[in-house]
Design a protein around this motif. Structure first.
Motif, PDB file in Angstrom:
ATOM      1  N   THR A  92      31.133  52.725  37.101  1.00 35.69           N
ATOM      2  CA  THR A  92      30.134  53.584  36.245  1.00 35.69           C
ATOM      3  C   THR A  92      29.175  52.535  35.534  1.00 35.69           C
ATOM      4  OG1 THR A  92      31.606  55.372  35.875  1.00 35.69           O
ATOM      5  CG2 THR A  92      29.863  54.933  34.144  1.00 35.69           C
ATOM      6  N   LEU A  93      29.605  51.155  34.880  1.00 36.45           N
ATOM      7  CA  LEU A  93      28.869  50.417  34.464  1.00 36.45           C
ATOM      8  C   LEU A  93      27.973  49.639  35.188  1.00 36.45           C
ATOM      9  CD1 LEU A  93      31.714  48.572  31.895  1.00 36.45           C
ATOM     10  CD2 LEU A  93      29.774  49.780  31.417  1.00 36.45           C
ATOM     11  N   SER A  94      28.478  49.387  36.503  1.00 34.93           N
ATOM     12  CA  SER A  94      27.734  48.982  37.611  1.00 34.93           C
ATOM     13  C   SER A  94      26.503  49.742  37.856  1.00 34.93           C
ATOM     14  CB  SER A  94      28.362  48.565  38.857  1.00 34.93           C
ATOM     15  OG  SER A  94      29.371  47.534  38.664  1.00 34.93           O
ATOM     16  N   ASN A  95      26.733  51.088  38.116  1.00 33.77           N
ATOM     17  CA  ASN A  95      25.609  52.216  38.251  1.00 33.77           C
ATOM     18  C   ASN A  95      24.576  51.939  37.123  1.00 33.77           C
ATOM     19  OD1 ASN A  95      26.942  52.653  40.907  1.00 33.77           O
ATOM     20  ND2 ASN A  95      27.780  54.448  39.883  1.00 33.77           N
ATOM     21  N   LEU A  96      25.137  52.085  36.057  1.00 35.17           N
ATOM     22  CA  LEU A  96      24.226  51.986  34.671  1.00 35.17           C
ATOM     23  C   LEU A  96      23.448  50.894  34.697  1.00 35.17           C
ATOM     24  CD1 LEU A  96      26.301  53.786  32.148  1.00 35.17           C
ATOM     25  CD2 LEU A  96      24.542  54.782  33.235  1.00 35.17           C
ATOM     26  N   SER A  97      23.867  49.443  35.234  1.00 36.34           N
ATOM     27  CA  SER A  97      23.404  48.215  35.239  1.00 36.34           C
ATOM     28  C   SER A  97      22.253  48.278  36.309  1.00 36.34           C
ATOM     29  CB  SER A  97      24.230  47.283  35.200  1.00 36.34           C
ATOM     30  OG  SER A  97      25.264  47.503  33.981  1.00 36.34           O
ATOM     31  N   GLY A  98      22.845  48.801  37.355  1.00 38.20           N
ATOM     32  CA  GLY A  98      21.871  48.532  38.525  1.00 38.20           C
ATOM     33  C   GLY A  98      22.166  47.369  39.204  1.00 38.20           C
ATOM     34  N   VAL A  99      23.227  46.692  38.999  1.00 38.44           N
ATOM     35  CA  VAL A  99      23.608  45.422  39.832  1.00 38.44           C
ATOM     36  C   VAL A  99      25.293  45.268  39.774  1.00 38.44           C
ATOM     37  CG1 VAL A  99      21.673  43.905  39.130  1.00 38.44           C
ATOM     38  CG2 VAL A  99      23.580  44.140  37.617  1.00 38.44           C
ATOM     39  N   PRO A 100      25.831  44.822  40.596  1.00 34.96           N
ATOM     40  CA  PRO A 100      27.278  44.533  40.588  1.00 34.96           C
ATOM     41  C   PRO A 100      27.892  43.689  39.543  1.00 34.96           C
ATOM     42  CG  PRO A 100      26.386  44.203  42.735  1.00 34.96           C
ATOM     43  CD  PRO A 100      25.390  44.060  41.755  1.00 34.96           C
ATOM     44  N   LEU A 101      28.818  44.284  38.667  1.00 34.65           N
ATOM     45  CA  LEU A 101      29.412  43.382  37.748  1.00 34.65           C
ATOM     46  C   LEU A 101      30.661  42.751  37.964  1.00 34.65           C
ATOM     47  CD1 LEU A 101      28.593  45.936  34.754  1.00 34.65           C
ATOM     48  CD2 LEU A 101      27.410  44.021  35.415  1.00 34.65           C
ATOM     49  N   VAL A 102      31.192  43.367  39.156  1.00 32.50           N
ATOM     50  CA  VAL A 102      32.618  42.539  39.382  1.00 32.50           C
ATOM     51  C   VAL A 102      32.517  42.693  40.803  1.00 32.50           C
ATOM     52  CG1 VAL A 102      34.864  43.139  39.849  1.00 32.50           C
ATOM     53  CG2 VAL A 102      33.987  43.570  37.419  1.00 32.50           C
ATOM     54  N   GLU A 103      32.937  41.368  41.541  1.00 24.48           N
ATOM     55  CA  GLU A 103      32.936  41.122  42.993  1.00 24.48           C
ATOM     56  C   GLU A 103      34.496  41.542  43.517  1.00 24.48           C
ATOM     57  OE1 GLU A 103      29.624  37.778  43.442  1.00 24.48           O
ATOM     58  OE2 GLU A 103      31.626  37.205  43.348  1.00 24.48           O
ATOM     59  N   ARG A 104      34.494  42.184  44.356  1.00 29.62           N
ATOM     60  CA  ARG A 104      35.676  42.538  45.275  1.00 29.62           C
ATOM     61  C   ARG A 104      36.148  41.246  46.191  1.00 29.62           C
ATOM     62  NH1 ARG A 104      33.559  47.390  44.042  1.00 29.62           N
ATOM     63  NH2 ARG A 104      34.981  49.287  43.862  1.00 29.62           N
ATOM     64  N   THR A 105      37.252  40.706  45.807  1.00 26.41           N
ATOM     65  CA  THR A 105      37.488  39.545  47.062  1.00 26.41           C
ATOM     66  C   THR A 105      38.721  39.964  47.691  1.00 26.41           C
ATOM     67  OG1 THR A 105      39.215  38.842  45.236  1.00 26.41           O
ATOM     68  CG2 THR A 105      36.653  37.808  45.084  1.00 26.41           C
ATOM     69  N   VAL A 106      38.649  39.288  49.014  1.00 29.30           N
ATOM     70  CA  VAL A 106      39.626  39.575  49.695  1.00 29.30           C
ATOM     71  C   VAL A 106      40.773  38.400  50.082  1.00 29.30           C
ATOM     72  CG1 VAL A 106      39.781  40.087  52.311  1.00 29.30           C
ATOM     73  CG2 VAL A 106      37.970  41.070  51.215  1.00 29.30           C
ATOM     74  N   GLY A 107      41.788  38.711  50.255  1.00 31.48           N
ATOM     75  CA  GLY A 107      42.797  37.397  50.635  1.00 31.48           C
ATOM     76  C   GLY A 107      43.406  36.997  49.507  1.00 31.48           C
ATOM     77  N   GLY A 108      44.374  36.029  49.687  1.00 24.72           N
ATOM     78  CA  GLY A 108      45.209  35.592  48.544  1.00 24.72           C
ATOM     79  C   GLY A 108      46.555  36.557  48.721  1.00 24.72           C
ATOM     80  N   VAL A 109      47.445  35.813  47.816  1.00 27.94           N
ATOM     81  CA  VAL A 109      48.960  36.283  47.716  1.00 27.94           C
ATOM     82  C   VAL A 109      48.859  37.852  47.464  1.00 27.94           C
ATOM     83  CG1 VAL A 109      51.263  36.267  46.825  1.00 27.94           C
ATOM     84  CG2 VAL A 109      49.910  34.115  47.020  1.00 27.94           C
ATOM     85  N   GLY A 110      48.137  38.345  46.580  1.00 27.91           N
ATOM     86  CA  GLY A 110      48.024  39.783  46.285  1.00 27.91           C
ATOM     87  C   GLY A 110      47.225  40.465  47.154  1.00 27.91           C
ATOM     88  N   GLY A 111      46.448  39.988  48.334  1.00 32.14           N
ATOM     89  CA  GLY A 111      45.797  40.943  49.187  1.00 32.14           C
ATOM     90  C   GLY A 111      44.364  41.043  48.710  1.00 32.14           C
ATOM     91  N   GLY A 112      43.958  40.331  47.574  1.00 34.06           N
ATOM     92  CA  GLY A 112      42.624  40.576  47.063  1.00 34.06           C
ATOM     93  C   GLY A 112      42.533  40.723  45.551  1.00 34.06           C
ATOM     94  N   GLY A 113      41.661  40.731  45.060  1.00 30.16           N
ATOM     95  CA  GLY A 113      41.296  40.878  43.731  1.00 30.16           C
ATOM     96  C   GLY A 113      39.896  41.310  43.129  1.00 30.16           C
ATOM     97  N   ALA A 114      39.630  40.771  41.950  1.00 28.42           N
ATOM     98  CA  ALA A 114      38.222  40.994  41.422  1.00 28.42           C
ATOM     99  C   ALA A 114      37.722  39.613  40.526  1.00 28.42           C
ATOM    100  CB  ALA A 114      38.094  42.468  40.640  1.00 28.42           C
ATOM    101  N   ARG A 115      36.590  39.630  40.520  1.00 29.97           N
ATOM    102  CA  ARG A 115      35.938  38.333  39.599  1.00 29.97           C
ATOM    103  C   ARG A 115      34.765  38.906  39.090  1.00 29.97           C
ATOM    104  NH1 ARG A 115      35.942  35.043  43.511  1.00 29.97           N
ATOM    105  NH2 ARG A 115      33.777  35.374  44.187  1.00 29.97           N
ATOM    106  N   ILE A 116      34.479  38.748  37.821  1.00 32.34           N
ATOM    107  CA  ILE A 116      33.311  39.159  37.144  1.00 32.34           C
ATOM    108  C   ILE A 116      32.145  38.221  37.613  1.00 32.34           C
ATOM    109  CG2 ILE A 116      33.476  37.429  35.277  1.00 32.34           C
ATOM    110  CD1 ILE A 116      32.764  39.971  33.456  1.00 32.34           C
TER     111      ILE A 116
END
Length: 257
Positions: free
Chosen positions: A59-83
């Motif tokens: 919702t925040l990304s939609n309101l901003s018009g830009v991605p606020l968090v990047e979804r990452t792939v890989g790692g021990v947990g199978g992926g994550g998120a980065r601001i």
């Protein structure tokens, strides 16, 4: 794989994410991600579900018009998120606005002139201060909840929203909220002996005839007005008691302060 950044937007798009009075809990999710938390960790810290946390980010990304968090792939947990850099900029802007708001509030005893979401611009003509009476799932395991609101005059309105939205708003009995609804979603009729649950009763203050529908403004008990439409020709007169009915799904809830 990280999300590709949209370079076509203007930096002035970011403040759009802060015009919604319900943004605070969504921003809390973003703050925890900025601190290095995963989405699941951020959800636990804020006290909402994993699904609601992603809804907050989206919702925040939609309101901003830009991605606020990047979804990452890989790692021990199978992926994550980065601001993203835009996410950090939004948090800085939110902090600056919070400081400015506190300075303004300090100059106005009680803050009466600036409470109630005056920064919210919407096409919904019906905006009424209420308090939450109840908030419960429609049925065990159902993804939607029924929220019952009390108006200043003691009437009750009923809204149907998702569990995630209720969590993000922090809805609980006694919480001050705004009930919002499009006038075109409200059907007005002359008062009958039985009034359906969630309908508002008031006295007709104005009536504007139309070709197929008449616009009716009701003055509510306890203060406030509610606008709706009745089939033309509407036989009600100024001063008559009338009822405004609406579907629970048409009633939007916003935070009042």
């Amino acid at each position: 794989m990280a999300s590709r950044k949209d370079t076509s937007r203007s930096p002035t798009d970011l403040p759009h994410a802060l015009t919604d009075a319900s943004a605070d809990k969504r921003l809390d999710v973003l703050r925890h991600v900025a601190a290095g938390c995963s989405i699941s960790q951020a959800a636990r810290q804020v006290g909402i579900s994993y699904k609601a946390a992603w809804q907050a980010i989206d919702t925040l990304s939609n309101l901003s018009g830009v991605p606020l968090v990047e979804r990452t792939v890989g790692g021990v947990g199978g992926g994550g998120a980065r601001i993203t850099a835009d996410g950090l900029q939004l948090l800085a802007l939110a902090a600056e606005l919070a400081r400015a708001r506190q300075q303004v509030l300090a100059r106005f005893a009680g803050g009466a002139l600036i409470e109630g979401g005056l920064g919210l611009r919407t096409s919904m003509r019906n905006q009424l201060r209420c308090r939450v009476l109840r908030c419960a799932p429609l049925a065990p395991g159902d993804p939607t909840v029924e929220v019952t609101l009390a108006t200043a005059g003691g009437a009750q309105l009923v809204s149907s929203i998702t569990q995630e939205s209720a969590d993000l708003l922090g809805l609980a009995p006694g919480l001050a909220v705004l009930a919002l609804c499009k006038a075109t979603a409200v059907e007005v009729s002359l008062a009958a002996s039985n009034v359906a649950a969630g309908a508002l009763t008031g006295r007709i203050e104005r009536c504007s005839p139309g070709a197929r529908q008449d616009e009716v403004v009701l003055a509510l008990e306890g203060g406030g007005h509610w606008v709706g439409f009745a089939r033309h020709p509407f036989n009600g007169r100024v001063g008559d008691v009338a009822v405004a009915a609406l579907m629970p799904a048409a009633l939007v809830i916003g935070l009042a302060g």
